[in-house]
Design an enzyme around this catalytic site. Structure first.
Site, PDB file in Angstrom:
ATOM      1  N   GLU A  21      -3.280   7.618  -4.144  1.00  0.00           N
ATOM      2  CA  GLU A  21      -3.181   6.463  -3.296  1.00  0.00           C
ATOM      3  C   GLU A  21      -3.223   5.138  -4.236  1.00  0.00           C
ATOM      4  OE1 GLU A  21      -6.782   4.807  -1.358  1.00  0.00           O
ATOM      5  OE2 GLU A  21      -5.649   4.888   0.401  1.00  0.00           O
TER       6      GLU A  21
ATOM      7  N   TYR B 207       0.783  -1.148  -0.175  1.00  0.00           N
ATOM      8  CA  TYR B 207       0.049   0.064  -0.074  1.00  0.00           C
ATOM      9  C   TYR B 207       0.638   1.222  -0.105  1.00  0.00           C
ATOM     10  CZ  TYR B 207      -2.963   3.650   1.820  1.00  0.00           C
ATOM     11  OH  TYR B 207      -3.781   4.981   2.187  1.00  0.00           O
TER      12      TYR B 207
END
Ligand code: GDP
Ligand code: MN
Length: 394
Positions: A189, A101
């Site tokens: 993101e 992530y």
């Protein structure tokens, strides 16, 4: 302004982040054609402005043409928590070994960009932050200094990236930071940022690639990015909000039945509060800005009335530089052109307000109720929206 996954990936690619080959399509036939060109297996992905598409059945692997056709047909038109799928992204499937992530976002309380990295990607990152906070590296960056390669390498290794991909992860973080700053994003993101399996027989090792993209751009900075303006996903936007944006007017749609129109964002926001206090529910928020000419007022009134939920309107003007008599003249001219069928409560206060109210009274516009204070105006508009009439005339 939120971007669809494939639009975010276009920005990523522009800044050197690795993404998979793919195509955006809007029909089953185009999806099949794209899949055939890309080569199987492919992933068929719903393009909607909401996460968790995988769980909702909006991300499917297709091993051949028949499966591509089937998945494209299933996903197009699907409803994912209130978002209808109108666009698909067909991309070459990746062999995933690890799901990481990575994100860069604006931390408003720290007044700095925040870089985040975790090797626990693929899942909801809030879950990681709650249950294994030590697995989520969070580092603020001084925007004047920027993110250095040393710092990016530290973040990658401290987060636990596999040794052979630490360099590649750091490269991805640097590219993501570049996307965030140079595109004026508020959020960039990647979940998951994947580590691929090495290609069989290939000498070069594993690759780090963005498999998903969530990008929000700062609408106030869009004028600096003509390319990005075209990305505004008009099919997901409220048509009235879009019209307002084109006219350079601040308009926000809300859920109630009272239209709110004022000059200046602060005044409009406090008007929302006063109306709520009086027991009303605002249908929208429109800041007409400083202008007071008839054309501008007519435009604003038309925008407010374009929302069919509006049962009554509160027109709240505080005259500073804007003169209330001019606003009244503008309103009279606008009403002559539009002839609205819902009641308008008009509160004029400030510069030349007495003259302005007198003009309105003389014009005796049907459906217009002058008011002097904000509370009085709010009570009147709430009563009118409820069909109770405005009470005794002042
Ligand atoms: P989201 O559910 O909206 O976050 O959509 P993602 O783009 O993140 O995809 C959801 C999940 O689908 C990913 O976490 C992967 O596990 C899986 N997935 C997506 N693309 C691929 C792919 O190319 N290959 C494989 N094997 N799985 C994929
Ligand atoms: Mn995702």
């Amino acid at each position: 302004m939120d971007l669809l996954e494939f639009q975010g990936k276009q920005l990523f690619a522009r800044h050197g982040l690795k993404v998979s080959l793919g195509r955006a399509v809007k029909s089953v036939e185009d999806a099949v054609r794209a899949a055939n060109e890309i080569g199987y297996p492919v992933v068929v992905k719903a393009q909607v402005l909401i996460g968790g598409r995988g769980k909702a059945g909006g991300v499917k692997l297709a091993a051949d043409e028949a499966q591509a056709r089937e998945h494209a047909g299933d996903i197009l038109g699907m409803d994912i928590r209130g978002h209808t799928v109108r666009t698909l992204w067909i991309e070459r499937a990746s062999e995933i070994e690890k799901e990481y992530y990575a994100a860069v976002l604006l931390d408003r309380s720290a007044k700095r960009p925040l870089v985040m990295f975790s090797v626990e990607g693929g899942v909801e990152i809030e879950q990681v932050a709650e249950q294994n906070p030590e697995k989520l590296v969070r580092e603020h960056v001084d925007p004047l200094v920027g993110l250095s390669r040393e710092r990016a390498l530290q973040i990658a290794s401290r987060g636990g990236a596999d040794a052979d991909v630490v360099q590649a992860v750091a490269g991805a973080l640097l590219a993501l930071y570049e996307v965030w700053t140079e595109e004026d994003a508020t959020l960039a993101e990647i979940n998951p940022l994947i580590v691929t399996a090495p290609a069989p027989g290939a000498s070069d090792g594993r690759e780090v690639r963005a498999l998903d993209a969530k990008v929000s751009l700062d609408g106030n900075a869009l004028f600096r990015h003509p390319d990005n303006q075209a990305l505004a996903d008009s099919e997901n936007e409220d048509p009235i909000e879009r019209r307002a944006a084109e006219q350079g007017v601040q308009y926000v749609k809300l859920d109630g039945d009272i239209g709110i129109l004022g000059n200046g964002a602060g005044l409009v926001m406090s008007t929302l509060d006063v109306v709520a206090q009086a027991g009303g529910s605002p249908a929208n928020f429109l800041d007409a800005g400083g202008g007071s000419d008839a054309e501008k007022i007519e435009q604003a009134v038309q925008l407010i009335l374009a929302n069919s939920a509006v049962k009554a309107v509160l027109f709240n003007i505080f005259g500073g530089i804007t003169r209330c008599d001019e606003v009244a003249r503008g309103l009279i001219a606008a009403f002559a052109a539009i002839k609205p069928t819902v009641p308008f409560v008009v509160r004029l206060d400030g510069t030349n307000d007495v003259v302005g109210r007198e003009l309105l009274r003389e014009a005796a516009l049907p459906n217009v109720y002058p008011a002097q204070t904000m509370n009085e105006a709010a009570e009147k508009v709430v009563a009118l929206a409820a069909g109770r009439g405005a009470g005794a005339p002042p």
